[in-house]
Design a protein around this motif. Structure first.
Motif, short mmCIF file in Angstrom:
data_model
loop_
_atom_site.label_atom_id
_atom_site.label_comp_id
_atom_site.label_asym_id
_atom_site.label_seq_id
_atom_site.Cartn_x
_atom_site.Cartn_y
_atom_site.Cartn_z
N UNK A 112 1.27 -1.44 0.01
CA UNK A 112 0.26 0.13 0.42
C UNK A 112 0.64 1.66 0.17
N UNK A 113 0.27 2.63 -0.31
CA UNK A 113 -1.15 2.58 -0.70
C UNK A 113 -1.34 1.77 -1.89
N UNK A 114 -2.51 1.88 -2.67
CA UNK A 114 -3.14 1.69 -4.12
C UNK A 114 -4.24 2.36 -3.89
N UNK A 115 -4.53 2.87 -5.65
CA UNK A 115 -5.88 2.79 -6.01
C UNK A 115 -7.02 1.83 -6.52
N UNK A 116 -8.14 2.42 -6.54
CA UNK A 116 -9.65 1.18 -6.71
C UNK A 116 -10.16 1.81 -6.83
N UNK A 117 -10.70 1.09 -8.48
CA UNK A 117 -12.42 1.38 -8.80
C UNK A 117 -13.18 0.79 -8.53
N UNK A 118 -14.45 1.30 -8.18
CA UNK A 118 -14.86 0.71 -7.87
C UNK A 118 -16.27 0.61 -8.87
N UNK A 119 -17.16 -0.51 -8.65
CA UNK A 119 -17.82 -1.01 -9.65
C UNK A 119 -18.90 0.47 -10.37
N UNK A 120 -18.38 1.44 -9.56
CA UNK A 120 -19.34 2.47 -10.26
C UNK A 120 -18.46 3.49 -11.07
N UNK A 121 -17.10 3.22 -11.29
CA UNK A 121 -16.20 3.43 -11.85
C UNK A 121 -15.27 4.55 -10.89
N UNK A 122 -15.27 5.19 -9.87
CA UNK A 122 -15.44 6.29 -8.95
C UNK A 122 -13.47 5.15 -8.97
N UNK A 123 -13.14 6.03 -8.01
CA UNK A 123 -11.48 5.75 -8.49
C UNK A 123 -11.44 6.27 -6.37
N UNK A 124 -10.59 5.38 -5.49
CA UNK A 124 -10.12 5.60 -4.43
C UNK A 124 -9.06 5.57 -3.52
N UNK A 125 -8.43 6.08 -2.74
CA UNK A 125 -7.17 5.48 -2.83
C UNK A 125 -7.42 5.31 -0.99
N UNK A 126 -6.27 4.16 -1.29
CA UNK A 126 -6.45 3.00 -0.17
C UNK A 126 -4.91 2.55 0.80
N UNK A 127 -5.15 2.62 1.26
CA UNK A 127 -3.85 3.07 2.82
C UNK A 127 -3.14 2.34 3.28
N UNK A 128 -4.42 0.88 3.03
CA UNK A 128 -4.09 -0.60 4.41
C UNK A 128 -4.59 -1.61 3.99
N UNK A 129 -4.26 -2.44 4.38
CA UNK A 129 -5.06 -3.85 4.52
C UNK A 129 -6.74 -3.67 5.00
N UNK A 130 -6.35 -3.25 6.30
CA UNK A 130 -7.88 -3.35 7.09
C UNK A 130 -8.47 -2.68 6.27
N UNK A 131 -8.25 -0.73 6.00
CA UNK A 131 -9.50 -0.10 5.43
C UNK A 131 -10.00 -0.76 3.86
N UNK A 132 -8.90 -1.56 3.07
CA UNK A 132 -9.48 -2.39 1.75
C UNK A 132 -10.17 -3.94 2.49
N UNK A 133 -9.90 -4.49 3.60
CA UNK A 133 -11.32 -5.49 3.74
C UNK A 133 -12.56 -4.24 3.85
N UNK A 134 -12.32 -3.22 4.89
CA UNK A 134 -13.69 -2.83 5.38
C UNK A 134 -14.03 -2.13 3.77
N UNK A 135 -13.69 -1.69 3.48
CA UNK A 135 -14.02 -1.40 1.88
C UNK A 135 -15.34 -2.27 1.08
N UNK A 136 -14.34 -3.57 1.01
CA UNK A 136 -14.94 -4.68 0.21
C UNK A 136 -16.13 -5.14 1.11
N UNK A 137 -15.95 -5.22 1.61
CA UNK A 137 -16.86 -6.17 2.58
C UNK A 137 -18.34 -4.87 2.89
N UNK A 138 -17.98 -3.73 2.83
CA UNK A 138 -18.98 -2.74 2.69
C UNK A 138 -19.60 -2.25 0.58
N UNK A 139 -18.91 -3.17 0.45
CA UNK A 139 -19.30 -2.87 -1.22
C UNK A 139 -20.06 -3.79 -1.61
N UNK A 140 -19.68 -5.19 -0.29
CA UNK A 140 -20.77 -5.86 -0.69
C UNK A 140 -21.79 -5.90 -0.42
#
Length: 579
Positions: A112-140
């Motif tokens: 990290x950090x990385x940039x992810x693209x959501x299914x709505x084509x929005x780009x978001x910067x992710x700083x850690x594995x914990x933040x990524x896991x939380x985002x994945x759980x929320x987007x699902x």
């Protein structure tokens, strides 16, 4: 609307009027009708919108989620090796490391950090594995079942929409070049910000590359609906999942409960989902546990509920949140996760007779041997085992058989395989059979592990050809490149030596002074074709003891390579037939 109009609407409206006024030929224009309009709540509007969402499944090997995609380039670490991923083609590097040892758990760390693209084509910067896991759980959790992204069909761009006023007069034409533009436009349609109709014909591309043409709204709706219904199991419909889960057994590769990693306890457990809501779990020692299972669809997705009277760790309702290549990831809040892989060959109901039948079918190759943490498999390259019906076992060394005994026993911990061979103390252990299928047997003993892979050379045409070529005539080392920088080419060390591959599995090496060195060889298949060679500790051939991948083979030339963990060639060995 007439086809002529649809073609002309690819030009902006005001330019269209100018163009039309300059023509001598009068072109008939028909305005779009209300029936052709895409209204916010229409089924076709929802289908087009779902098709326009970003497909996050292509990089699941990195993020494990279809609702996001990691923007490239990104650096990941697999087995301690850092890999830079610049394109989708680089995903093969990760798969190669995963496939190197089949029984290893596939683990990947993202830098990290990385940039992810959501299914709505929005780009978001992710700083850690914990933040990524939380985002994945929320987007699902936020995904709506009725408009989950449709990944098995796409529009062939560009496409165009006619935009018109409340009187259905064309006021503009919008050209769409990609999925992101389509998603944003359809969002305006769904919010009733614009009235629009799609200009036909349009071409749709299925996942397998097949193209289909739609001439109107109804044809387009049927095409997308049919494609959606025939999507792979990754679309997670309850009915498809139920049938898919019941088709074959599943093996546990990773297990976490309440943030506690219990993989060591439950790895290689086999799960068999049966009819009538019955699930059977087999532990590594052969114990069988019976419970119940069922699926239900929710806004979160499809949930899998398992219940065992004596296995509380698995008793929970789990979210089936990702699928790739026969592998499911199962999740629930609170730090609970299971990774299971499908295996249609594994035997759930192990019996002594079944073990004996498997052992006696063919030769067996010692693919892995670790004794108290020390790798020993190199000592068994090219030396297969043969189990006979009378409890006799033979190990082929230098073309001759060493004979011993074996026995299948039953202990409180499960079935064991005991091997006795003179001069082979590493094998003389009570090996617990932890995994059994027709072509693979995994065994454990305290801190030791052994993997046997079946070798049926007489039923493989490629292996029969390789054996015939290798055993015909004598060979010499034409080229040896160890990947290092030398003042003198190391090939010179093999000058004057003659190599004979005898059909018995013996290698006979004759040096320039007519001295003879013995060795063992075995050509075999393991996701590719290999030539294993074992030489005595006598230079220079002891350096060639290895399982070489066969890159090319002809009647007069064999090219062998030693591949690194990321698939790059580290060493090359070329043998050529002597005249």
């Amino acid at each position: 609307m007439k086809t002529k109009m649809r073609t002309l609407l690819l030009i902006p409206f005001f330019a269209l009027l100018l163009f039309s006024s300059c023509q001598e030929e009068k072109i008939e224009i028909t305005e779009p009708t209300q029936e052709e309009a895409l209204v916010p709540q229409a089924q076709l509007t929802s289908l087009i919108s779902a098709t326009s969402k970003m497909d996050g499944s292509k990089d699941n090997i990195i993020d494990g989620a279809t609702c996001i995609s990691v923007k490239l380039p990104v650096i990941v670490k697999v087995r301690g090796i850092e890999i830079r991923i610049d394109s989708e083609a680089d995903y093969e590097k990760i798969k190669h490391l995963y496939d190197e040892l089949e029984d290893d758990i596939d683990r990947l760390d993202i830098i990290f950090p990385i940039t992810i693209t959501t299914s709505e084509h929005e780009e978001i910067t992710i700083e850690s594995g914990e933040q990524l896991s939380e985002f994945i759980a929320e987007c699902k959790d936020d995904e709506e079942v009725e408009e989950r992204e449709i990944r098995c069909i796409d529009f062939k761009f560009p496409i165009a929409f006619s935009v018109y006023n409340r009187d259905f007069s064309v006021i503009n034409v919008v050209n769409i070049e990609n999925k992101k533009q389509l998603y944003l436009f359809m969002k305006r349609v769904k919010n009733a910000e614009v009235l629009a109709s799609l200009n036909f014909p349009v071409t749709m591309v299925l996942k397998n590359g097949t193209t289909l043409t739609a001439e109107n709204n109804e044809q387009l709706r049927r095409i997308i609906e049919t494609a959606k219904d025939s999507c792979d199991i990754e679309d997670f419909s309850k009915e498809r999942l139920e049938n898919y889960l019941k088709k074959c057994p599943w093996i546990v590769y990773e297990f976490k409960r309440n943030n506690q990693d219990n993989t060591a306890q439950f790895e290689q457990y086999a799960i068999n989902f049966k009819e009538d809501g019955v699930v059977v779990m087999r532990s590594r020692n052969g114990d069988m546990l019976t419970g119940t299972w069922g699926l239900r669809s929710t806004r979160r997705g499809v949930l899998l509920k398992m219940a065992f009277e004596n296995l509380a760790d698995f008793t929970l309702e789990w979210l089936l949140y990702d699928f790739e290549d026969g592998k499911f990831k199962i999740y629930e809040e609170g730090g609970n996760r299971i990774i299971i892989k499908r295996n249609c060959d594994i035997v759930i109901d192990i019996t002594k007779e079944r073990i004996e039948n498997y052992l006696q079918e063919c030769y067996w190759r010692i693919a892995r041997l670790s004794i108290n943490g020390t790798d020993k498999e190199k000592e068994y390259i090219g030396t297969p085992l043969k189990f006979l019906p009378n409890n006799e076992v033979k190990l082929r060394i230098n073309g001759e058989f060493v004979t011993g005994t074996y026995e299948i026993g039953v202990r409180n911990i499960g079935f064991i395989l005991q091997i006795t061979l003179d001069g082979r103390p590493d094998l003389k252990l009570e090996w617990l059979i932890t995994f059994l299928e027709s072509g693979l047997i995994k065994l454990e003993n305290a801190n030791s592990k052994m993997v046997l892979e079946r070798h049926c050379f007489d039923s493989d045409d490629d292996l029969k050809y390789i054996d015939a070529v290798i055993a015909a005539g004598t060979w010499e080392v034409a080229k040896y490149d160890d990947g290092l920088v030398h003042v003198v080419d190391p090939t010179i060390n093999f000058f004057g030596y003659t190599v004979d591959f005898l059909i018995t599995g013996r290698i006979k090496v004759t040096d320039p002074n007519n001295g003879v060195t013995a060795g063992s060889w075995l050509a075999y298949r393991n996701e590719g074709l290999y030539l294993g060679m074992l030489f005595a500790n006598q230079a220079p051939f002891n350096e060639l003891t290895f399982r070489w991948k066969i890159k090319a083979i002809t009647a007069n030339r064999i090219e062998l390579v030693d591949l690194s963990a990321n698939g790059e060639i580290e060493r090359t060995l070329i043998l050529e037939k002597k005249n």
